[in-house]
Scaffold this motif. Structure first.
Motif, PDB file in Angstrom:
ATOM      1  N   VAL A  39       0.825  -1.210   0.000  1.00  0.00           N
ATOM      2  CA  VAL A  39       0.000   0.000   0.000  1.00  0.00           C
ATOM      3  C   VAL A  39       0.861   1.263   0.000  1.00  0.00           C
ATOM      4  O   VAL A  39       0.357   2.350  -0.307  1.00  0.00           O
ATOM      5  N   PHE A  40       2.142   1.130   0.313  1.00  0.00           N
ATOM      6  CA  PHE A  40       3.016   2.300   0.342  1.00  0.00           C
ATOM      7  C   PHE A  40       3.458   2.676  -1.069  1.00  0.00           C
ATOM      8  O   PHE A  40       3.452   1.836  -1.981  1.00  0.00           O
ATOM      9  N   PRO A  41       3.852   3.937  -1.274  1.00  0.00           N
ATOM     10  CA  PRO A  41       4.317   4.366  -2.597  1.00  0.00           C
ATOM     11  C   PRO A  41       5.498   3.536  -3.070  1.00  0.00           C
ATOM     12  O   PRO A  41       6.277   3.018  -2.251  1.00  0.00           O
ATOM     13  N   SER A  42       5.643   3.428  -4.383  1.00  0.00           N
ATOM     14  CA  SER A  42       6.729   2.611  -4.936  1.00  0.00           C
ATOM     15  C   SER A  42       8.097   3.126  -4.498  1.00  0.00           C
ATOM     16  O   SER A  42       9.015   2.338  -4.241  1.00  0.00           O
ATOM     17  N   ALA A  43       8.254   4.456  -4.396  1.00  0.00           N
ATOM     18  CA  ALA A  43       9.534   5.015  -3.953  1.00  0.00           C
ATOM     19  C   ALA A  43       9.874   4.544  -2.543  1.00  0.00           C
ATOM     20  O   ALA A  43      11.032   4.223  -2.235  1.00  0.00           O
ATOM     21  N   THR A  44       8.862   4.482  -1.683  1.00  0.00           N
ATOM     22  CA  THR A  44       9.066   4.009  -0.311  1.00  0.00           C
ATOM     23  C   THR A  44       9.528   2.562  -0.306  1.00  0.00           C
ATOM     24  O   THR A  44      10.452   2.184   0.421  1.00  0.00           O
TER      25      THR A  44
ATOM     26  N   VAL B  60       5.268  12.321   3.778  1.00  0.00           N
ATOM     27  CA  VAL B  60       4.867  13.354   2.829  1.00  0.00           C
ATOM     28  C   VAL B  60       3.638  12.907   2.055  1.00  0.00           C
ATOM     29  O   VAL B  60       2.695  13.680   1.843  1.00  0.00           O
ATOM     30  N   THR B  61       3.621  11.655   1.622  1.00  0.00           N
ATOM     31  CA  THR B  61       2.489  11.128   0.859  1.00  0.00           C
ATOM     32  C   THR B  61       1.226  11.119   1.710  1.00  0.00           C
ATOM     33  O   THR B  61       0.137  11.487   1.250  1.00  0.00           O
ATOM     34  N   GLN B  62       1.372  10.725   2.984  1.00  0.00           N
ATOM     35  CA  GLN B  62       0.209  10.665   3.875  1.00  0.00           C
ATOM     36  C   GLN B  62      -0.336  12.052   4.157  1.00  0.00           C
ATOM     37  O   GLN B  62      -1.548  12.259   4.286  1.00  0.00           O
ATOM     38  N   SER B  63       0.598  13.035   4.259  1.00  0.00           N
ATOM     39  CA  SER B  63       0.181  14.383   4.604  1.00  0.00           C
ATOM     40  C   SER B  63      -0.400  15.148   3.431  1.00  0.00           C
ATOM     41  O   SER B  63      -1.085  16.149   3.602  1.00  0.00           O
ATOM     42  N   ALA B  64      -0.095  14.686   2.210  1.00  0.00           N
ATOM     43  CA  ALA B  64      -0.529  15.409   1.016  1.00  0.00           C
ATOM     44  C   ALA B  64      -2.040  15.300   0.830  1.00  0.00           C
ATOM     45  O   ALA B  64      -2.653  14.335   1.225  1.00  0.00           O
TER      46      ALA B  64
END
Length: 219
Positions: free
Chosen positions: A160-165, A215-219
Motif C-alpha cells: 500500500v506504500f508508494p513505490s519510492a518508499t 509526505v504522501t500521507q500528509s498530502a
C-alpha cells in the motif's frame, strides 16, 4: 570489564580518520534529517504521525551518536562499556524504523502482532547486549538480520506504500545485509569504516522511505 575476545580493535590513524569522518557526517546529516522530518509533519500535526516519527528520529540519532562515541573512544574500560550500548542501540534502530510504517497500517492484526514482536525481540536483544557483553556476538548478527527482515511477512500490507518508499526500504535492507560482510571481515584494512559507510547509506535509504511515506500521507 575485560576486552571482548576475537575481534580487531586496533586501527591505524588513517582508518580512524576515515571512520571518524563517516561518523561525523552521519551525525550532522542525521540532525538535519530529523529536523526536516518533523517540519514535514508540523503543518498538519497528529499524534499518530508525530509520535512514531519522533521515535524513529530518536532511535536513529541514538545509533549515530553512540556509535561515534564507541568507535572513536580509545581502547580502555570505558570503550567496552560503550560497546554494550552501541550494540544495544542497533536493536532500538531496527524497532524504531519499523514503528512509523506499522502504525500506518492501522488496526490490522498482523501489523499489530509484528509491532509487539519486533519491540519484544529487540528488548530481549538489548538486555542480552547490556547484561552479557561480548557473548553471542556472531549469533546476534543473525538476530539483527532476522528482526530486520521479519517485515517480509507483511508483504501484502507493505504494497500500500508508494513505490519510492518500497524501493528505498528494499535498498536499505540489502545495504545493511551486504555491509555485514565487511563488519566481520576483520583482516580487511578500513573494514570498520566501510561497514559504517554501508550503515550510513542504508540509514539514509530508510530515512527516505519514512520521509516519503510521511509526505504522501500528509498530502
Amino acid at each position: 570489564m575485560q576486552r571482548p575476545p576475537a575481534r580487531r580493535f586496533e586501527y591505524d590513524r588513517a582508518e580512524l580518520w576515515a571512520d571518524g569522518v563517516i561518523h561525523g557526517l552521519g551525525i550532522v546529516l542525521g540532525l538535519v534529517a530529523v529536523g526536516m522530518l518533523v517540519a514535514a509533519i508540523l503543518p498538519d500535526p497528529s499524534l499518530s504521525d508525530l509520535i512514531p516519527a519522533l521515535i524513529y528520529g530518536v532511535a536513529m540519532m541514538a545509533v549515530l551518536v553512540i556509535s561515534a562515541a564507541y568507535n572513536m573512544w580509545p581502547i580502555s574500560p570505558v570503550k567496552w562499556w560503550l560497546r554494550r550500548f552501541d550494540h544495544a542501540a542497533i536493536y532500538v534502530l531496527i524497532a524504531g524504523t519499523y514503528t512509523p510504517f506499522l502504525t500506518r497500517m492501522g488496526s490490522a492484526l498482523i501489523p499489530q502482532v509484528l509491532m509487539v514482536g519486533v519491540w519484544a525481540a529487540s528488548l530481549i536483544g538489548i538486555i542480552l547486549k547490556i547484561a552479557l557483553p561480548g557473548r553471542f556476538d556472531r549469533l546476534s548478527i543473525g538476530f539483527y538480520l532476522l528482526i530486520g527482515w521479519s517485515g517480509i511477512v507483511l508483504w501484502d500490507h507493505i504494497l500500500v506504500f508508494p513505490s519510492a518508499t518500497l524501493w528505498l526500504l528494499g535498498a536499505g535492507a540489502l545495504l545493511y545485509t551486504t555491509g555485514v560482510i565487511f563488519h566481520i571481515w576483520d583482516s580487511l584494512r578500513f573494514h570498520n569504516a566501510i561497514w559504517h559507510a554501508f550503515v550510513l547509506v542504508a540509514t539514509a535509504c530508510h530515512y527516505g522511505a519514512v520521509f516519503s511515506s510521511v509526505v504522501t500521507q500528509s498530502a
